[in-house]
Write an enzyme that holds these catalytic residues in place. Structure first.
Site, PDB file in Angstrom:
ATOM      1  N   HIS A   1     -34.041  12.878   8.241  1.00  0.00           N
ATOM      2  CA  HIS A   1     -33.546  12.460   9.552  1.00  0.00           C
ATOM      3  C   HIS A   1     -33.096  13.664  10.358  1.00  0.00           C
ATOM      4  O   HIS A   1     -32.463  14.565   9.833  1.00  0.00           O
ATOM      5  CB  HIS A   1     -32.381  11.483   9.393  1.00  0.00           C
ATOM      6  CG  HIS A   1     -32.146  10.689  10.631  1.00  0.00           C
ATOM      7  ND1 HIS A   1     -32.867   9.570  10.944  1.00  0.00           N
ATOM      8  CD2 HIS A   1     -31.285  10.874  11.667  1.00  0.00           C
ATOM      9  CE1 HIS A   1     -32.457   9.082  12.097  1.00  0.00           C
ATOM     10  NE2 HIS A   1     -31.500   9.857  12.565  1.00  0.00           N
TER      11      HIS A   1
ATOM     12  N   ASP B   1     -26.714  -0.428  13.742  1.00  0.00           N
ATOM     13  CA  ASP B   1     -27.088   0.858  14.317  1.00  0.00           C
ATOM     14  C   ASP B   1     -28.011   0.675  15.513  1.00  0.00           C
ATOM     15  O   ASP B   1     -27.842   1.330  16.532  1.00  0.00           O
ATOM     16  CB  ASP B   1     -27.744   1.780  13.284  1.00  0.00           C
ATOM     17  CG  ASP B   1     -28.112   3.102  13.935  1.00  0.00           C
ATOM     18  OD1 ASP B   1     -27.203   3.721  14.518  1.00  0.00           O
ATOM     19  OD2 ASP B   1     -29.287   3.474  13.930  1.00  0.00           O
TER      20      ASP B   1
ATOM     21  N   ARG C   1     -24.889   3.258  23.153  1.00  0.00           N
ATOM     22  CA  ARG C   1     -24.382   4.630  23.321  1.00  0.00           C
ATOM     23  C   ARG C   1     -25.268   5.429  24.258  1.00  0.00           C
ATOM     24  O   ARG C   1     -24.803   6.270  25.025  1.00  0.00           O
ATOM     25  CB  ARG C   1     -24.285   5.319  21.961  1.00  0.00           C
ATOM     26  CG  ARG C   1     -23.137   4.792  21.118  1.00  0.00           C
ATOM     27  CD  ARG C   1     -23.278   5.250  19.676  1.00  0.00           C
ATOM     28  NE  ARG C   1     -23.361   6.676  19.570  1.00  0.00           N
ATOM     29  CZ  ARG C   1     -24.151   7.320  18.691  1.00  0.00           C
ATOM     30  NH1 ARG C   1     -24.885   6.649  17.835  1.00  0.00           N
ATOM     31  NH2 ARG C   1     -24.184   8.630  18.664  1.00  0.00           N
TER      32      ARG C   1
ATOM     33  N   SER D   1     -24.217   6.566  12.424  1.00  0.00           N
ATOM     34  CA  SER D   1     -25.530   6.070  12.848  1.00  0.00           C
ATOM     35  C   SER D   1     -26.617   6.580  11.894  1.00  0.00           C
ATOM     36  O   SER D   1     -27.436   5.810  11.384  1.00  0.00           O
ATOM     37  CB  SER D   1     -25.787   6.552  14.289  1.00  0.00           C
ATOM     38  OG  SER D   1     -27.143   6.505  14.601  1.00  0.00           O
TER      39      SER D   1
ATOM     40  N   LYS E   1     -28.350   4.108   8.577  1.00  0.00           N
ATOM     41  CA  LYS E   1     -29.798   3.848   8.496  1.00  0.00           C
ATOM     42  C   LYS E   1     -30.348   4.346   7.174  1.00  0.00           C
ATOM     43  O   LYS E   1     -31.180   3.715   6.546  1.00  0.00           O
ATOM     44  CB  LYS E   1     -30.540   4.628   9.594  1.00  0.00           C
ATOM     45  CG  LYS E   1     -30.480   4.046  10.960  1.00  0.00           C
ATOM     46  CD  LYS E   1     -31.504   4.735  11.864  1.00  0.00           C
ATOM     47  CE  LYS E   1     -31.059   6.054  12.423  1.00  0.00           C
ATOM     48  NZ  LYS E   1     -30.193   5.985  13.563  1.00  0.00           N
TER      49      LYS E   1
HETATM   50  N1  URA Z   1     -29.661  10.317  15.553  1.00  0.00           N
HETATM   51  C1  URA Z   1     -29.229   9.115  15.125  1.00  0.00           C
HETATM   52  O1  URA Z   1     -29.853   8.454  14.308  1.00  0.00           O
HETATM   53  N2  URA Z   1     -28.077   8.658  15.619  1.00  0.00           N
HETATM   54  C2  URA Z   1     -27.343   9.346  16.494  1.00  0.00           C
HETATM   55  O2  URA Z   1     -26.324   8.878  16.861  1.00  0.00           O
HETATM   56  C3  URA Z   1     -27.805  10.594  16.946  1.00  0.00           C
HETATM   57  C4  URA Z   1     -28.981  11.052  16.447  1.00  0.00           C
END
Ligand code: URA
Length: 436
Positions: A82, A161, A168, A183, A187
């Site tokens: 990620h 999320d 957001r 966040s 995930k």
């Molecule tokens: N990537 C994400 O998955 N969440 C965030 O809040 C910022 C970047």
């Protein structure tokens, strides 16, 4: 319990209990807590922060807002990766098929564009038919069958999320360390991968602008991973200038295809080789980074990564003719070069400004639920440290609207600075927070 009391408590800088955090997350997901209260709460968190304990509780509440996958059923050791978001970051499109073609299953839930930063799902949706809303069963079956799957946060998986992320994006509450950590890690935990590589960006075009902030975020996410029993390591990478040359959905997809064919910008290639190598080590496919690197280079040069990419797109019902012949992908009507106003060395390519310009062209969203224009964006022809002659193109703008094109032109002139003295290149990576 009342949502308003939880907002007031955070506004007054008090620590929320696990019960209050669970109540808020569940209430928002069920629709009992409306967007306006969730926005106020997110802003209070952004302004006043959270303790590590609160952030961990928020992460777990978000991960448990839907089903949690257990990938052990279909893959003994699956990896995930990620990025905390950046400009020109199309790394997932490249490393997912690379590592899968090395025999390491990758099951990933990605996001959409957020603020000035692009999102993998928007890029993938440049391919007609590509499905981003797989069910849990489809996710697991595809991972088992072909060892690669990239989907969005469906109603089943980490729905909190998905909801917070979209909120957001349009309420100025993205660059909050606890909200980003929760966040990302919710995930990842819900996605069920055993090993996770985090690409934490730092610089003008990152949500964490300072190296110190990026280190803090990375360390917190690695420790949340440990609490959730996952092998997590983080690499801290540069986001002062865009990664690679393309910014914008279809343009980035085309650049990713170039890299999978062994071409494309060298910074992007090197970045992807590094991330993929770390994944192979964390996923126990290689003992050292050197061996892993040979494996990933081989997967690209022998065409295995490309074949895996096609297999993946086809499995998610993307029309593979569009990746075989990328000239079929959405294309902008208007293309305009922006030239250097003086000769010298590029000393700044402001990633944030370039990302916002791309959003202004329509590549990202101004408000929740907006659609994106897959065709528009920017190509950056030079990198920081490169020499340029007056009149040579620094950017090309891809637009579908004259007015937006003019605005982009004005912004990009400010985004690039040229020095008459040689200027050093920017590093790709600054630090690693290893799995401990
Ligand atoms: N990537 C994400 O998955 N969440 C965030 O809040 C910022 C970047």
């Amino acid at each position: 319990m009342r949502a308003v009391d939880i907002i007031i408590k955070k506004r007054d800088r008090l620590e929320l209990s696990d019960e209050e955090i669970n109540f808020f997350v569940q209430g928002y997901v069920s629709g009992e807590i409306p967007d306006y209260q969730a926005s106020a709460w997110a802003m209070a968190v952004l302004l006043n922060g959270m303790t590590d304990h609160e952030t961990t509780a928020l992460t777990l509440a978000m991960a448990d807002s839907g089903e949690r996958l257990d990938l052990s059923e279909v893959a003994p050791l699956a990896v995930d990766k990620h990025s905390t978001g950046g400009v020109g970051d199309k790394v997932t499109l490249i490393i997912a098929p690379v590592v899968a073609s090395c025999g390491l299953p990758i099951g990933k839930m990605s996001g959409r564009g957020l603020g000035f930063s692009g999102g993998t799902l928007d890029k993938l949706e440049s391919i007609p038919g590509y499905r981003v809303n797989l069910t849990k069963e489809e996710f697991l079956r595809q991972l088992k069958d072909i060892g690669i799957v990239v989907t969005g946060q469906s109603a089943d998986l980490a729905p909190a999320d998905g909801k917070f992320y979209a909120l957001r994006d349009v309420t100025g509450t993205v660059p909050s360390l606890p909200l980003i950590a929760a966040s990302v890690m919710s995930k990842k935990i819900a996605g069920g991968a055993h090993a996770i590589i985090l690409d934490v960006k730092t610089g003008i075009g990152a949500f964490m602008q300072t190296l110190e902030g990026a280190r803090e975020l990375a360390t917190l996410m690695v420790s949340i991973g440990k609490i959730a029993n996952r092998k997590v390591a983080a690499l801290i990478s540069d986001m002062n200038q865009p990664l690679g040359c393309a910014i914008g959905n279809a343009l980035e997809l085309k650049e990713a295809i170039d890299i999978l064919h062994g071409h494309g910008p060298s910074d992007l290639r090197e970045h992807c080789l590094t991330i993929a190598s770390w994944m192979l080590v964390l996923g126990e496919k290689a003992n050292t980074l050197e061996t892993a690197r040979e494996m990933v280079e081989d997967a690209i040069s022998q065409g295995r990564a490309w074949e895996k990419f096609r297999q993946w797109i086809r499995a998610q019902r993307g029309d593979v003719r569009y990746v075989d012949e990328p000239e079929r992908l959405p294309a902008a009507r208007l293309i305009k070069d922006i030239s250097a106003l003086q000769s010298g060395y590029i000393c700044m390519l402001n990633a944030r400004e370039i990302g916002e310009t791309s959003v202004g062209l329509g590549a990202g969203r101004a408000k929740k639920g907006d659609s994106v224009d897959h065709a528009v964006g920017i190509i950056v022809h030079r990198k920081v440290g490169d020499q340029v002659q007056k009149g040579e193109p620094v950017f090309s703008i891809y637009a579908n609207d004259e007015h937006r094109l003019t605005e982009a032109q004005e912004r990009l002139l400010i985004a690039c600075q040229i020095s008459d003295q040689p200027y050093p290149r920017l590093p790709l990576f600054y630090d690693v927070i290893p799995y401990a």
